[in-house]
Design a protein around this motif. Structure first.
Motif, PDB file in Angstrom:
ATOM      1  N   PRO A  29      -4.412  -4.891   1.988  1.00 31.42           N
ATOM      2  CA  PRO A  29      -4.294  -4.117   1.400  1.00 31.42           C
ATOM      3  C   PRO A  29      -4.465  -2.654   2.046  1.00 31.42           C
ATOM      4  CG  PRO A  29      -6.189  -5.466   1.181  1.00 31.42           C
ATOM      5  CD  PRO A  29      -4.896  -6.279   1.922  1.00 31.42           C
ATOM      6  N   GLU A  30      -3.950  -3.003   3.883  1.00 36.10           N
ATOM      7  CA  GLU A  30      -4.112  -1.973   4.661  1.00 36.10           C
ATOM      8  C   GLU A  30      -1.997  -1.605   4.490  1.00 36.10           C
ATOM      9  OE1 GLU A  30      -3.591  -6.103   7.356  1.00 36.10           O
ATOM     10  OE2 GLU A  30      -4.465  -5.295   5.324  1.00 36.10           O
ATOM     11  N   PHE A  31      -1.188  -1.866   4.084  1.00 37.52           N
ATOM     12  CA  PHE A  31      -0.376  -1.420   4.153  1.00 37.52           C
ATOM     13  C   PHE A  31       0.079  -0.772   2.506  1.00 37.52           C
ATOM     14  CE2 PHE A  31       3.797  -1.836   1.821  1.00 37.52           C
ATOM     15  CZ  PHE A  31       4.913  -0.489   2.190  1.00 37.52           C
ATOM     16  N   GLU A  32      -1.163  -1.170   2.076  1.00 35.97           N
ATOM     17  CA  GLU A  32      -1.545  -0.067   0.887  1.00 35.97           C
ATOM     18  C   GLU A  32      -1.731   1.856   1.004  1.00 35.97           C
ATOM     19  OE1 GLU A  32      -3.006   0.637  -4.213  1.00 35.97           O
ATOM     20  OE2 GLU A  32      -3.140  -1.439  -3.525  1.00 35.97           O
ATOM     21  N   THR A  33      -3.065   1.465   2.261  1.00 38.26           N
ATOM     22  CA  THR A  33      -3.417   2.459   2.162  1.00 38.26           C
ATOM     23  C   THR A  33      -2.240   3.412   4.041  1.00 38.26           C
ATOM     24  OG1 THR A  33      -5.678   1.498   2.732  1.00 38.26           O
ATOM     25  CG2 THR A  33      -4.914   3.649   3.854  1.00 38.26           C
ATOM     26  N   LEU A  34      -2.128   2.578   4.070  1.00 39.73           N
ATOM     27  CA  LEU A  34      -0.318   2.996   4.659  1.00 39.73           C
ATOM     28  C   LEU A  34       0.047   4.285   4.040  1.00 39.73           C
ATOM     29  CD1 LEU A  34       0.486   3.869   7.823  1.00 39.73           C
ATOM     30  CD2 LEU A  34       1.735   1.806   7.287  1.00 39.73           C
ATOM     31  N   LEU A  35       0.853   3.031   3.038  1.00 38.63           N
ATOM     32  CA  LEU A  35       2.199   4.213   1.769  1.00 38.63           C
ATOM     33  C   LEU A  35       1.542   4.736   1.400  1.00 38.63           C
ATOM     34  CD1 LEU A  35       4.979   2.874   1.478  1.00 38.63           C
ATOM     35  CD2 LEU A  35       3.965   1.421   0.080  1.00 38.63           C
ATOM     36  N   ARG A  36       0.445   5.575   0.883  1.00 37.25           N
ATOM     37  CA  ARG A  36      -0.249   6.311   0.793  1.00 37.25           C
ATOM     38  C   ARG A  36      -0.395   7.475   1.046  1.00 37.25           C
ATOM     39  NH1 ARG A  36      -2.661   4.970  -4.149  1.00 37.25           N
ATOM     40  NH2 ARG A  36      -3.604   3.302  -5.048  1.00 37.25           N
ATOM     41  N   GLU A  37      -0.644   7.207   2.432  1.00 36.84           N
ATOM     42  CA  GLU A  37      -1.043   7.937   3.548  1.00 36.84           C
ATOM     43  C   GLU A  37       0.365   9.390   3.950  1.00 36.84           C
ATOM     44  OE1 GLU A  37      -2.448   6.601   7.177  1.00 36.84           O
ATOM     45  OE2 GLU A  37      -4.213   5.832   6.124  1.00 36.84           O
ATOM     46  N   SER A  38       1.676   8.093   3.682  1.00 35.85           N
ATOM     47  CA  SER A  38       2.887   8.106   3.959  1.00 35.85           C
ATOM     48  C   SER A  38       3.173   9.101   2.851  1.00 35.85           C
ATOM     49  CB  SER A  38       3.591   7.372   4.121  1.00 35.85           C
ATOM     50  OG  SER A  38       2.902   6.594   5.968  1.00 35.85           O
TER      51      SER A  38
END
Length: 463
Positions: A440-449
């Motif tokens: 989930p933390e990768f999905e969150t990071l990708l959304r921010e990026s």
């Protein structure tokens, strides 16, 4: 083992510009130094290079290489190492005939990342139409072509041979060997598998020289500078590098005499090149395309884009690759200088290609390693974010050129962008992101990026 035979043949499969500006240049230099023991026979798996092969054949295999430095200094050299041009036919009969000869001691090939037909676990993609055709006896892929050659070689006692990859895939020799083993296992050819184990080697290599598709202007400059009316010129940057594992079963040219680095392991060189040069190149091409720019040098000279590539390497890649036998900061700076060369005229279209292979191959390993050492890969996540927005434009028919990708599943990509939450679909794609697809933390990071990419584009439009 450096052994020379009179009239030993180096068969190269893949008649594109890169081979003619790279491997053929090194062998030409060896001939120029007085070593005439090796020459190149050049052929192609597909018929898309037939006009080029015809032109080369008419010129006796010779052509002019134009090189250019970042300062704009151009040099011209007639390359003489290609002594035989192999005409294409659907059964590759002449290519196979050359490959089976005992005089052919090295068979090399340049294929794009997607030309290996490997999934994210680096296993053969058995569902691919070309692979399926070759499993039935065809020769559309490098596996089909090489297996036909080796089968004939086994039958005619052609002797041992080295199979040499010359492209950007990490661990290219190992990956190809594994794919070939799986291919022949599926074809139920245990005797040929054993023959390969006894009679073939697949060293890993690292190759480097920026070689754009030649524009018509190259031939004009060649004519002006050399007086030659060359129908098959090629141009490249002045920089060149080749690192090869010294594991040749049937002898090899004395490549170390012309600057090739013969080593025990290419891994540190390969990792630096793939992550610093290749991934940055893709980052710049995707970002530049989104700004409507045509050329790599324009995009590299755009401060916000150059900064993205610089941060990616400095913050995430260098810590991942340290310690290294290379000066990684110096390598980064040289790479960005090379990309800024306005005289190369390398296009964003060429470099942006094959993103669905480049994300897992060039970029995901750095993402994974950052998380493993407890860092959040903010700088690296910009790269898949740029590719997401780039492919969104593709899905909306808004790219300024035709996007080329050997493993593009057009229907699946369009479905992703018509889904309720395309970013979630993208982040959960294990073919692209491996183990990170379930985090989930990768999905969150990708959304921010991705949100950051949209903001960057908006501010660039206003600025």
């Amino acid at each position: 083992m450096v052994t020379s035979w009179h009239s030993a043949v180096w068969l190269h499969i893949g008649a594109g510009s890169f081979h003619r500006a790279h491997q053929a240049w090194y062998l030409h230099r060896l001939i120029e130094a007085g070593d005439n023991n090796w020459s190149i026979a050049l052929g192609n798996i597909r018929d898309d290079a037939t006009p080029l092969l015809n032109n080369l054949s008419a010129q006796g295999g010779e052509y002019v290489l134009e090189t250019v430095t970042p300062a704009g200094e151009r040099a011209y050299e007639t390359i003489t190492s290609v002594k035989k041009i192999i005409p294409w036919d659907a059964e590759l009969s002449q290519l196979i005939a050359q490959g089976e000869k005992s005089a052919t001691r090295v068979i090399s090939f340049t294929v794009t990342e997607s030309g290996y037909y490997l999934d994210n676990q680096f296993n053969l993609d058995q569902n691919n139409a070309d692979i399926c055709a070759d499993l039935q006896g065809g020769c559309r892929t490098v596996y089909g072509a090489i297996s036909h050659i080796l089968q004939q070689r086994q039958r005619s006692n052609g002797g041992p041979v080295t199979l040499l990859n010359c492209d950007n895939l990490r661990h290219n020799g190992d990956r190809f060997h594994h794919g070939l083993q799986q291919f022949l296992t599926l074809r139920q050819q245990p005797a040929l598998l054993q023959w390969i184990a006894d009679n073939a080697r697949c060293p890993n290599t690292m190759v480097d020289r920026i070689t754009p598709r030649p524009s018509p202007e190259v031939a004009v400059r060649v004519k002006e500078q050399t007086g030659k009316d060359d129908k098959a010129p090629v141009m490249a940057e002045a920089f060149i590098q080749w690192v090869v594992e010294d594991d040749f079963i049937a002898g090899r040219p004395a490549l170390e005499k012309v600057g090739v680095e013969m080593v025990k392991s290419v891994v540190p060189y390969e990792e630096a090149k793939i992550r610093i040069l290749n991934a940055s190149h893709s980052c710049i091409a995707w970002a530049g395309t989104l700004l409507g720019q045509r050329y790599i040098h324009q995009s590299t000279q755009t401060e916000s884009i150059c900064q993205m590539a610089y941060r990616y390497v400095t913050e995430d890649v260098i810590p991942s690759l340290s310690p290294s036998p290379l000066d990684l900061k110096d390598y980064r700076d040289v790479v960005l200088e090379r990309f800024s060369n306005p005289h190369i005229q390398d296009t964003n279209q060429r470099v942006a290609a094959d993103g669905f292979s480049k994300i897992p191959g060039f970029i995901t390993p750095t993402l994974v390693e950052c998380y493993q050492r407890g860092d959040v890969p903010r700088a690296t996540s910009q790269l898949p974010a740029l590719f997401f927005v780039f492919m969104q434009r593709w899905a909306q028919n808004q790219l300024p050129y035709e996007y080329q990708d050997g493993i593009l599943d057009s229907q699946a990509v369009k479905q992703m962008f018509s889904a309720k939450d395309p970013i979630a679909e993208y982040a959960h794609d294990s073919k692209l992101f491996g183990e990170l697809a379930s985090k989930p933390e990768f999905e969150t990071l990708l959304r921010e990026s991705i949100a950051g990419v949209y903001q960057w584009l908006e501010s660039a439009k206003q600025g």
